[in-house]
Design a protein around this motif. Sequence first.
Motif, short mmCIF file in Angstrom:
data_model
loop_
_atom_site.label_atom_id
_atom_site.label_comp_id
_atom_site.label_asym_id
_atom_site.label_seq_id
_atom_site.Cartn_x
_atom_site.Cartn_y
_atom_site.Cartn_z
N GLU A 234 0.84 -1.19 0.00
CA GLU A 234 0.00 0.00 0.00
C GLU A 234 0.88 1.24 0.00
O GLU A 234 1.89 1.29 0.70
CB GLU A 234 -0.90 0.02 1.23
N GLU B 189 -0.44 4.75 0.46
CA GLU B 189 -1.53 5.67 0.69
C GLU B 189 -1.10 7.11 0.43
O GLU B 189 -0.01 7.53 0.81
CB GLU B 189 -2.00 5.54 2.14
N THR C 23 -0.98 10.70 1.36
CA THR C 23 -1.16 11.34 2.67
C THR C 23 -1.06 12.86 2.62
O THR C 23 -1.18 13.50 3.65
CB THR C 23 -0.11 10.83 3.67
#
Length: 99
Positions: A5, A7, A9
């Motif tokens: 992953e 992500e 941010t």
Amino acid sequence: MNLFETEYTLNDNSKHVGKVASVENASLTNIQLRAGEEIKEHDSKNEAFIIVRRGKVRFTIEGEEVFVTPENLLQMAPLEKHSLHALEDTDLLLIQVKP
């Protein structure tokens, strides 16, 4: 098989640098920068590939400017001095290939 992953941010933070994975001969780092943020000049003992997934970054490599976007890919040789400046909010992957 591994699924990693990465992500996004930047909605919550400014600069983000995080190691994603490391294998015997390579490491993968996710770098996220807001427009205007920089990483100062440095070098690496490893060959490196930069893949911009979102945004636009200006790299200065040994005094030469190059612009990296989702439409291209940057390869740098070991020990090339470089810095980077995000021209837009940017999400990139750094792949370092170990000798």
